[in-house]
Design a protein around this motif. Structure first.
Motif, PDB file in Angstrom:
ATOM      1  N   ILE A 147      19.727   2.519  -1.454  1.00 22.55           N
ATOM      2  CA  ILE A 147      18.502   3.269  -1.713  1.00 22.55           C
ATOM      3  C   ILE A 147      17.380   2.823  -0.781  1.00 22.55           C
ATOM      4  O   ILE A 147      17.455   1.762  -0.153  1.00 22.55           O
ATOM      5  CB  ILE A 147      18.035   3.095  -3.173  1.00 22.55           C
ATOM      6  N   ARG A 148      16.341   3.648  -0.722  1.00 20.73           N
ATOM      7  CA  ARG A 148      15.106   3.315   0.000  1.00 20.73           C
ATOM      8  C   ARG A 148      13.986   3.280  -1.042  1.00 20.73           C
ATOM      9  O   ARG A 148      13.895   4.172  -1.888  1.00 20.73           O
ATOM     10  CB  ARG A 148      14.828   4.374   1.062  1.00 20.73           C
ATOM     11  N   ALA A 149      13.162   2.266  -0.994  1.00 16.22           N
ATOM     12  CA  ALA A 149      12.059   2.123  -1.943  1.00 16.22           C
ATOM     13  C   ALA A 149      10.740   2.108  -1.183  1.00 16.22           C
ATOM     14  O   ALA A 149      10.545   1.280  -0.283  1.00 16.22           O
ATOM     15  CB  ALA A 149      12.217   0.844  -2.759  1.00 16.22           C
ATOM     16  N   ILE A 150       9.834   3.035  -1.537  1.00 15.84           N
ATOM     17  CA  ILE A 150       8.561   3.191  -0.849  1.00 15.84           C
ATOM     18  C   ILE A 150       7.442   3.265  -1.881  1.00 15.84           C
ATOM     19  O   ILE A 150       7.565   3.945  -2.897  1.00 15.84           O
ATOM     20  CB  ILE A 150       8.548   4.473   0.018  1.00 15.84           C
ATOM     21  N   ALA A 151       6.348   2.567  -1.625  1.00 18.97           N
ATOM     22  CA  ALA A 151       5.213   2.597  -2.547  1.00 18.97           C
ATOM     23  C   ALA A 151       4.603   3.992  -2.567  1.00 18.97           C
ATOM     24  O   ALA A 151       4.277   4.550  -1.518  1.00 18.97           O
ATOM     25  CB  ALA A 151       4.176   1.565  -2.137  1.00 18.97           C
ATOM     26  N   GLU A 152       4.439   4.545  -3.756  1.00 23.00           N
ATOM     27  CA  GLU A 152       3.776   5.842  -3.914  1.00 23.00           C
ATOM     28  C   GLU A 152       2.269   5.673  -3.885  1.00 23.00           C
ATOM     29  O   GLU A 152       1.546   6.492  -3.310  1.00 23.00           O
ATOM     30  CB  GLU A 152       4.215   6.482  -5.238  1.00 23.00           C
ATOM     31  N   ILE A 153       1.783   4.611  -4.511  1.00 25.47           N
ATOM     32  CA  ILE A 153       0.372   4.251  -4.518  1.00 25.47           C
ATOM     33  C   ILE A 153       0.279   2.735  -4.354  1.00 25.47           C
ATOM     34  O   ILE A 153       1.302   2.056  -4.293  1.00 25.47           O
ATOM     35  CB  ILE A 153      -0.323   4.686  -5.835  1.00 25.47           C
ATOM     36  N   HIS A 154      -0.936   2.227  -4.263  1.00 20.41           N
ATOM     37  CA  HIS A 154      -1.119   0.771  -4.167  1.00 20.41           C
ATOM     38  C   HIS A 154      -0.395   0.099  -5.334  1.00 20.41           C
ATOM     39  O   HIS A 154      -0.577   0.470  -6.500  1.00 20.41           O
ATOM     40  CB  HIS A 154      -2.600   0.417  -4.213  1.00 20.41           C
ATOM     41  N   THR A 155       0.450  -0.881  -5.028  1.00 19.76           N
ATOM     42  CA  THR A 155       1.320  -1.480  -6.037  1.00 19.76           C
ATOM     43  C   THR A 155       1.277  -3.005  -5.963  1.00 19.76           C
ATOM     44  O   THR A 155       1.301  -3.583  -4.881  1.00 19.76           O
ATOM     45  CB  THR A 155       2.773  -0.996  -5.842  1.00 19.76           C
ATOM     46  N   GLU A 156       1.223  -3.624  -7.132  1.00 15.49           N
ATOM     47  CA  GLU A 156       1.330  -5.074  -7.256  1.00 15.49           C
ATOM     48  C   GLU A 156       2.655  -5.396  -7.933  1.00 15.49           C
ATOM     49  O   GLU A 156       3.017  -4.759  -8.922  1.00 15.49           O
ATOM     50  CB  GLU A 156       0.177  -5.638  -8.085  1.00 15.49           C
ATOM     51  N   LEU A 157       3.342  -6.391  -7.400  1.00 12.82           N
ATOM     52  CA  LEU A 157       4.635  -6.745  -7.978  1.00 12.82           C
ATOM     53  C   LEU A 157       4.944  -8.218  -7.772  1.00 12.82           C
ATOM     54  O   LEU A 157       4.285  -8.906  -6.986  1.00 12.82           O
ATOM     55  CB  LEU A 157       5.741  -5.869  -7.385  1.00 12.82           C
ATOM     56  N   VAL A 158       5.948  -8.666  -8.496  1.00  8.02           N
ATOM     57  CA  VAL A 158       6.443 -10.036  -8.360  1.00  8.02           C
ATOM     58  C   VAL A 158       7.903  -9.956  -7.944  1.00  8.02           C
ATOM     59  O   VAL A 158       8.707  -9.269  -8.589  1.00  8.02           O
ATOM     60  CB  VAL A 158       6.323 -10.811  -9.689  1.00  8.02           C
ATOM     61  N   MET A 159       8.261 -10.634  -6.869  1.00  6.69           N
ATOM     62  CA  MET A 159       9.642 -10.652  -6.394  1.00  6.69           C
ATOM     63  C   MET A 159      10.358 -11.873  -6.969  1.00  6.69           C
ATOM     64  O   MET A 159       9.889 -12.998  -6.845  1.00  6.69           O
ATOM     65  CB  MET A 159       9.677 -10.693  -4.867  1.00  6.69           C
ATOM     66  N   ILE A 160      11.495 -11.599  -7.620  1.00  4.18           N
ATOM     67  CA  ILE A 160      12.263 -12.645  -8.298  1.00  4.18           C
ATOM     68  C   ILE A 160      13.489 -13.013  -7.468  1.00  4.18           C
ATOM     69  O   ILE A 160      14.286 -12.131  -7.109  1.00  4.18           O
ATOM     70  CB  ILE A 160      12.732 -12.173  -9.688  1.00  4.18           C
ATOM     71  N   GLU A 169       0.831  -1.201   0.000  1.00  2.00           N
ATOM     72  CA  GLU A 169       0.000   0.000   0.000  1.00  2.00           C
ATOM     73  C   GLU A 169       0.866   1.252   0.000  1.00  2.00           C
ATOM     74  O   GLU A 169       2.061   1.205   0.301  1.00  2.00           O
ATOM     75  CB  GLU A 169      -0.927   0.003   1.221  1.00  2.00           C
ATOM     76  N   SER A 170       0.253   2.373  -0.338  1.00  2.91           N
ATOM     77  CA  SER A 170       0.956   3.654  -0.353  1.00  2.91           C
ATOM     78  C   SER A 170       1.641   3.901   0.990  1.00  2.91           C
ATOM     79  O   SER A 170       1.028   3.766   2.057  1.00  2.91           O
ATOM     80  CB  SER A 170      -0.051   4.778  -0.628  1.00  2.91           C
ATOM     81  N   GLY A 171       2.922   4.217   0.939  1.00  2.00           N
ATOM     82  CA  GLY A 171       3.689   4.474   2.159  1.00  2.00           C
ATOM     83  C   GLY A 171       4.423   3.264   2.692  1.00  2.00           C
ATOM     84  O   GLY A 171       5.311   3.407   3.544  1.00  2.00           O
ATOM     85  N   ASP A 172       4.076   2.063   2.193  1.00  2.00           N
ATOM     86  CA  ASP A 172       4.775   0.854   2.646  1.00  2.00           C
ATOM     87  C   ASP A 172       6.194   0.835   2.096  1.00  2.00           C
ATOM     88  O   ASP A 172       6.449   1.229   0.957  1.00  2.00           O
ATOM     89  CB  ASP A 172       4.045  -0.410   2.169  1.00  2.00           C
ATOM     90  N   LYS A 173       7.120   0.360   2.913  1.00  2.00           N
ATOM     91  CA  LYS A 173       8.530   0.324   2.534  1.00  2.00           C
ATOM     92  C   LYS A 173       8.866  -1.044   1.957  1.00  2.00           C
ATOM     93  O   LYS A 173       8.629  -2.080   2.577  1.00  2.00           O
ATOM     94  CB  LYS A 173       9.397   0.621   3.748  1.00  2.00           C
ATOM     95  N   LEU A 174       9.424  -1.045   0.754  1.00  2.00           N
ATOM     96  CA  LEU A 174       9.814  -2.289   0.095  1.00  2.00           C
ATOM     97  C   LEU A 174      11.286  -2.601   0.330  1.00  2.00           C
ATOM     98  O   LEU A 174      11.680  -3.761   0.409  1.00  2.00           O
ATOM     99  CB  LEU A 174       9.541  -2.191  -1.410  1.00  2.00           C
ATOM    100  N   MET A 175      12.097  -1.557   0.448  1.00  2.00           N
ATOM    101  CA  MET A 175      13.537  -1.728   0.582  1.00  2.00           C
ATOM    102  C   MET A 175      14.094  -0.610   1.459  1.00  2.00           C
ATOM    103  O   MET A 175      13.657   0.526   1.368  1.00  2.00           O
ATOM    104  CB  MET A 175      14.175  -1.687  -0.810  1.00  2.00           C
ATOM    105  N   GLU A 176      15.067  -0.950   2.300  1.00  2.00           N
ATOM    106  CA  GLU A 176      15.664   0.037   3.191  1.00  2.00           C
ATOM    107  C   GLU A 176      17.162   0.136   2.946  1.00  2.00           C
ATOM    108  O   GLU A 176      17.815  -0.851   2.570  1.00  2.00           O
ATOM    109  CB  GLU A 176      15.381  -0.329   4.656  1.00  2.00           C
TER     110      GLU A 176
END
Length: 213
Positions: free
Chosen positions: A95-108, A34-41
């Motif tokens: 880098i830091r990666a944060i969702a800007e909006i609701h995002t769907e992704l696949v982690m490889i 969701e928006s604001g969620d952190k994917l990478m720190e």
């Protein structure tokens, strides 16, 4: 339940071979953030890389004082070359990666990256194109900081935010914008007020309405 293979086909079918799509669907892990969620720190070790199916992720850098700078956005059909670099070299994330909006992704899983680079031409081309695109975006960021006035940078920031979110309402405080543009809240508030007086935006509590940028 999402049909991952079909979602990959819809987003990457014009890039990847059918066999590669099938492999990604088999080993990839589907995630929603969701928006604001952190994917990478910053400082973390990366064990997988994202392929975006929808939404947008902002990539930020941090200086020694903890101030952030927005580098670029990742969008549908893209991945992050910086993630690839960290994965391949077993390095800590810069880098830091944060969702800007609701995002769907696949982690490889990172173990598949080298294997696919040798096995699939489309994957190699995708990786190289990603590096090239991200490098160009970094150059644009550096050029903007070095050569553009802050008011021009702010207008470009607001336009890009509107484009990425596909929304005339930008749900960010003045302080949040200042963090992402690596400047002070006072400067941002002054420039936003100037844009409002020119009829280009309308300021609301904790949000900005784009009218005529």
């Amino acid at each position: 339940m999402i049909d991952l293979k079909q979602a990959l086909q819809d987003n990457y079918g014009h890039i990847f071979e059918k066999e590669l799509i099938e492999e990604i669907a088999e080993v990839g892990i589907y995630k929603e953030i969701e928006s604001g969620d952190k994917l990478m720190e910053i400082g973390s070790y990366i064990k997988s890389m994202p392929l975006l199916l929808s939404g947008a992720i902002k990539i930020l850098r941090e200086d020694d004082e903890g101030d952030e700078l927005l580098l670029y956005y990742l969008e549908k059909g893209e991945t992050c070359s910086m993630t690839m670099t960290c994965c391949m070299g077993n390095q800590q994330s810069k880098i830091r990666a944060i969702a800007e909006i609701h995002t769907e992704l696949v982690m490889i899983p990172i173990g598949k990256m080298e294997e696919w680079s040798a096995k699939y031409k489309s994957w190699r081309n995708f990786v190289f194109e990603s590096y090239n695109n991200r490098m160009n975006e970094l150059f644009q960021t550096v050029d903007s900081i070095a050569f553009n006035k802050m008011d021009d940078r702010l207008i470009a920031y607001l336009k890009e935010k509107r484009r990425v979110t596909n929304d005339e309402i930008i749900n960010n405080t003045h302080q949040e914008i200042a963090y992402e543009m690596h400047t002070s809240r006072v400067v941002i508030s002054r420039l936003l007020k100037k844009l409002e007086n020119l009829g280009k935006i309308k300021l609301h509590r904790n949000s900005i309405e784009v009218i005529n940028l």
